[in-house]
Design a protein around this motif. Structure first.
Motif, PDB file in Angstrom:
ATOM      1  N   PRO A  58       0.798  -1.072   0.061  1.00 21.38           N
ATOM      2  CA  PRO A  58       0.084   0.046  -0.047  1.00 21.38           C
ATOM      3  C   PRO A  58       0.921   1.338  -0.075  1.00 21.38           C
ATOM      4  O   PRO A  58       1.968   1.360   0.493  1.00 21.38           O
ATOM      5  CB  PRO A  58      -0.671  -0.008   1.374  1.00 21.38           C
ATOM      6  CG  PRO A  58      -0.054  -1.047   2.020  1.00 21.38           C
ATOM      7  CD  PRO A  58       0.682  -1.756   1.369  1.00 21.38           C
ATOM      8  N   PRO A  59       0.477   2.468  -0.652  1.00 16.84           N
ATOM      9  CA  PRO A  59       1.183   3.372  -0.613  1.00 16.84           C
ATOM     10  C   PRO A  59       1.048   4.371   0.489  1.00 16.84           C
ATOM     11  O   PRO A  59       0.255   4.286   1.360  1.00 16.84           O
ATOM     12  CB  PRO A  59       0.341   4.339  -1.827  1.00 16.84           C
ATOM     13  CG  PRO A  59      -1.058   3.768  -1.722  1.00 16.84           C
ATOM     14  CD  PRO A  59      -0.911   2.296  -1.333  1.00 16.84           C
ATOM     15  N   PRO A  60       2.320   5.121   1.021  1.00 16.28           N
ATOM     16  CA  PRO A  60       2.127   6.033   1.997  1.00 16.28           C
ATOM     17  C   PRO A  60       1.233   7.134   1.918  1.00 16.28           C
ATOM     18  O   PRO A  60       0.937   7.346   0.559  1.00 16.28           O
ATOM     19  CB  PRO A  60       3.501   6.248   2.386  1.00 16.28           C
ATOM     20  CG  PRO A  60       4.483   5.562   1.329  1.00 16.28           C
ATOM     21  CD  PRO A  60       3.470   4.927   0.246  1.00 16.28           C
ATOM     22  N   VAL A  61       0.954   7.819   2.705  1.00 18.35           N
ATOM     23  CA  VAL A  61       0.183   9.202   2.581  1.00 18.35           C
ATOM     24  C   VAL A  61       1.096  10.484   2.980  1.00 18.35           C
ATOM     25  O   VAL A  61       1.672  10.285   4.066  1.00 18.35           O
ATOM     26  CB  VAL A  61      -1.092   9.102   3.554  1.00 18.35           C
ATOM     27  CG1 VAL A  61      -1.625  10.576   3.453  1.00 18.35           C
ATOM     28  CG2 VAL A  61      -1.941   7.927   2.970  1.00 18.35           C
ATOM     29  N   LEU A  62       0.988  11.268   2.221  1.00 16.48           N
ATOM     30  CA  LEU A  62       1.867  12.526   2.318  1.00 16.48           C
ATOM     31  C   LEU A  62       0.852  13.691   3.100  1.00 16.48           C
ATOM     32  O   LEU A  62      -0.378  13.811   2.525  1.00 16.48           O
ATOM     33  CB  LEU A  62       2.673  13.197   1.003  1.00 16.48           C
ATOM     34  CG  LEU A  62       3.473  12.254   0.254  1.00 16.48           C
ATOM     35  CD1 LEU A  62       4.093  13.115  -0.878  1.00 16.48           C
ATOM     36  CD2 LEU A  62       4.541  11.867   1.294  1.00 16.48           C
ATOM     37  N   VAL A  63       1.389  14.235   3.903  1.00 12.68           N
ATOM     38  CA  VAL A  63       0.595  15.373   4.593  1.00 12.68           C
ATOM     39  C   VAL A  63       1.313  16.786   4.764  1.00 12.68           C
ATOM     40  O   VAL A  63       2.515  16.673   4.596  1.00 12.68           O
ATOM     41  CB  VAL A  63       0.493  14.870   6.092  1.00 12.68           C
ATOM     42  CG1 VAL A  63      -0.547  13.654   5.913  1.00 12.68           C
ATOM     43  CG2 VAL A  63       1.613  14.661   6.752  1.00 12.68           C
ATOM     44  N   ALA A  64       0.508  17.784   5.066  1.00 11.76           N
ATOM     45  CA  ALA A  64       0.988  19.162   4.899  1.00 11.76           C
ATOM     46  C   ALA A  64       1.608  19.355   6.108  1.00 11.76           C
ATOM     47  O   ALA A  64       2.403  20.661   6.297  1.00 11.76           O
ATOM     48  CB  ALA A  64       0.026  20.003   4.339  1.00 11.76           C
ATOM     49  N   ILE A  94       6.440   7.302   8.948  1.00 10.02           N
ATOM     50  CA  ILE A  94       6.278   6.909  10.040  1.00 10.02           C
ATOM     51  C   ILE A  94       4.787   6.292   9.958  1.00 10.02           C
ATOM     52  O   ILE A  94       3.775   6.722   9.589  1.00 10.02           O
ATOM     53  CB  ILE A  94       6.000   7.875  11.058  1.00 10.02           C
ATOM     54  CG1 ILE A  94       7.199   8.683  11.429  1.00 10.02           C
ATOM     55  CG2 ILE A  94       5.681   7.353  12.404  1.00 10.02           C
ATOM     56  CD1 ILE A  94       7.270   9.904  12.252  1.00 10.02           C
ATOM     57  N   ILE A  95       4.961   4.850  10.481  1.00 13.65           N
ATOM     58  CA  ILE A  95       3.633   4.096  10.344  1.00 13.65           C
ATOM     59  C   ILE A  95       3.045   4.003  11.811  1.00 13.65           C
ATOM     60  O   ILE A  95       3.747   3.881  12.663  1.00 13.65           O
ATOM     61  CB  ILE A  95       4.170   2.539   9.830  1.00 13.65           C
ATOM     62  CG1 ILE A  95       4.892   2.405   8.681  1.00 13.65           C
ATOM     63  CG2 ILE A  95       2.858   1.517   9.893  1.00 13.65           C
ATOM     64  CD1 ILE A  95       5.294   1.199   8.267  1.00 13.65           C
ATOM     65  N   MET A 113      -1.039   3.321   8.855  1.00 13.59           N
ATOM     66  CA  MET A 113      -1.038   4.027   7.784  1.00 13.59           C
ATOM     67  C   MET A 113       0.379   4.733   7.877  1.00 13.59           C
ATOM     68  O   MET A 113       0.920   5.057   9.107  1.00 13.59           O
ATOM     69  CB  MET A 113      -1.882   5.167   7.808  1.00 13.59           C
ATOM     70  CG  MET A 113      -1.912   6.326   6.830  1.00 13.59           C
ATOM     71  SD  MET A 113      -3.210   7.642   7.162  1.00 13.59           S
ATOM     72  CE  MET A 113      -4.622   6.299   6.688  1.00 13.59           C
ATOM     73  N   ALA A 114       0.790   4.575   6.682  1.00 13.12           N
ATOM     74  CA  ALA A 114       2.165   5.161   6.573  1.00 13.12           C
ATOM     75  C   ALA A 114       2.367   6.676   6.380  1.00 13.12           C
ATOM     76  O   ALA A 114       1.905   7.141   5.171  1.00 13.12           O
ATOM     77  CB  ALA A 114       3.329   4.571   5.595  1.00 13.12           C
ATOM     78  N   LEU A 115       2.733   7.587   7.148  1.00 10.16           N
ATOM     79  CA  LEU A 115       2.821   8.955   6.689  1.00 10.16           C
ATOM     80  C   LEU A 115       4.044   9.828   6.697  1.00 10.16           C
ATOM     81  O   LEU A 115       5.164   9.518   7.278  1.00 10.16           O
ATOM     82  CB  LEU A 115       1.832   9.685   8.270  1.00 10.16           C
ATOM     83  CG  LEU A 115       0.636   9.335   8.551  1.00 10.16           C
ATOM     84  CD1 LEU A 115       0.142   9.569   9.632  1.00 10.16           C
ATOM     85  CD2 LEU A 115      -0.429   9.770   7.325  1.00 10.16           C
ATOM     86  N   PRO A 132      -4.568  15.571   2.238  1.00  8.93           N
ATOM     87  CA  PRO A 132      -3.410  14.444   2.077  1.00  8.93           C
ATOM     88  C   PRO A 132      -3.412  13.568   0.660  1.00  8.93           C
ATOM     89  O   PRO A 132      -4.663  13.663   0.113  1.00  8.93           O
ATOM     90  CB  PRO A 132      -3.650  13.728   3.332  1.00  8.93           C
ATOM     91  CG  PRO A 132      -4.415  14.362   4.168  1.00  8.93           C
ATOM     92  CD  PRO A 132      -5.172  15.450   3.545  1.00  8.93           C
ATOM     93  N   LEU A 133      -2.620  13.136   0.004  1.00  4.34           N
ATOM     94  CA  LEU A 133      -2.699  12.191  -0.902  1.00  4.34           C
ATOM     95  C   LEU A 133      -1.726  11.041  -0.714  1.00  4.34           C
ATOM     96  O   LEU A 133      -0.611  10.988  -0.019  1.00  4.34           O
ATOM     97  CB  LEU A 133      -1.794  13.058  -2.315  1.00  4.34           C
ATOM     98  CG  LEU A 133      -2.471  14.084  -2.543  1.00  4.34           C
ATOM     99  CD1 LEU A 133      -1.534  15.183  -3.771  1.00  4.34           C
ATOM    100  CD2 LEU A 133      -3.658  13.897  -3.400  1.00  4.34           C
ATOM    101  N   ALA A 134      -2.308   9.912  -1.333  1.00  4.05           N
ATOM    102  CA  ALA A 134      -1.416   8.586  -1.288  1.00  4.05           C
ATOM    103  C   ALA A 134      -0.355   8.621  -2.471  1.00  4.05           C
ATOM    104  O   ALA A 134      -0.849   9.239  -3.564  1.00  4.05           O
ATOM    105  CB  ALA A 134      -2.410   7.496  -1.649  1.00  4.05           C
TER     106      ALA A 134
END
Length: 205
Positions: A58-64, A94-95, A113-115, A132-134
């Motif tokens: 599964p893809p990580p999620v990028l956050v602002a 970080i998971i 979730m990987a962030l 947020p985007l995967a």
């Protein structure tokens, strides 16, 4: 379509692509990535298909921001808070346990979730605006991640609806991934040395 990530129209174009359930390519502080709406299962399927990747990865999620990450997690524990404050924005993923009622289907995540918060002002501005985007690295599975949009297009072509062009990446070193959903462990060694994380947390990794 290709457009500069700092173009005044870039955010609106990116929003249209994400809302349509399509995939875009964007620069980060490590390698170029491809991203999709994490709330849309069909978009995640398109993201994984573009990369020739399975749901087992599964893809990580990028956050602002850390606040944006907090909205997605069941809890940000002390270790995660410490690492976020020290290394975010930066090349550390970080998971953590995902919020149970979030309802996102990123693949076989086992409730986690990987962030990551990338150290890229243009990308952070995009994430702050559209959410947020995967995101996973811009390459076919098993090939070298792209350092610019031309390399990304060479591998991914028309499977990507929008290419956001930014600076050429200095290296293809990915982020370090640490799992803090239970006992801390390193999942992938990357740009940040595990010993630095171990020293900061005061635990063996």
């Amino acid at each position: 379509m290709k457009i500069a990530v700092n173009d005044p129209l870039a955010c609106a174009q990116a929003r249209r692509v994400i809302e349509a359930g399509q995939v875009l390519c964007l620069p980060t502080d490590t390698v170029y990535g491809i991203g999709a709406d994490p709330r849309n299962p069909q978009a995640i399927t398109a993201l994984l298909a573009a990369k020739s990747r399975t749901r087992q990865m599964p893809p990580p999620v990028l956050v602002a921001s850390i606040d944006q990450a907090r909205e997605l997690c069941a809890e940000i524990n002390v270790a995660a808070q410490t690492l976020m404050e020290h290394y975010w924005p930066g090349a550390l993923t970080i998971i953590l346990p995902a919020r149970p009622n979030l309802g996102w289907d990123l693949g076989q995540t086992n409730g986690t979730m990987a962030l990551r918060m990338p150290d890229s002002p243009d990308t952070l501005a995009l994430l702050a605006e559209i959410g947020p985007l995967a995101v996973t690295s811009a390459n076919l599975h098993g090939r070298t991640p792209a350092r610019d949009v031309d390399e990304a297009y060479e591998q991914l072509g028309e499977s990507i609806a929008l290419y956001l062009a930014g600076p050429v990446c200095a290296s293809v070193t990915p982020s370090t991934i640490i799992d803090l959903s239970s006992s801390p462990r390193i999942v992938r060694v990357g740009a940040i040395a595990p010993q630095l994380l171990s020293e900061l947390l005061g635990v063996a990794l």
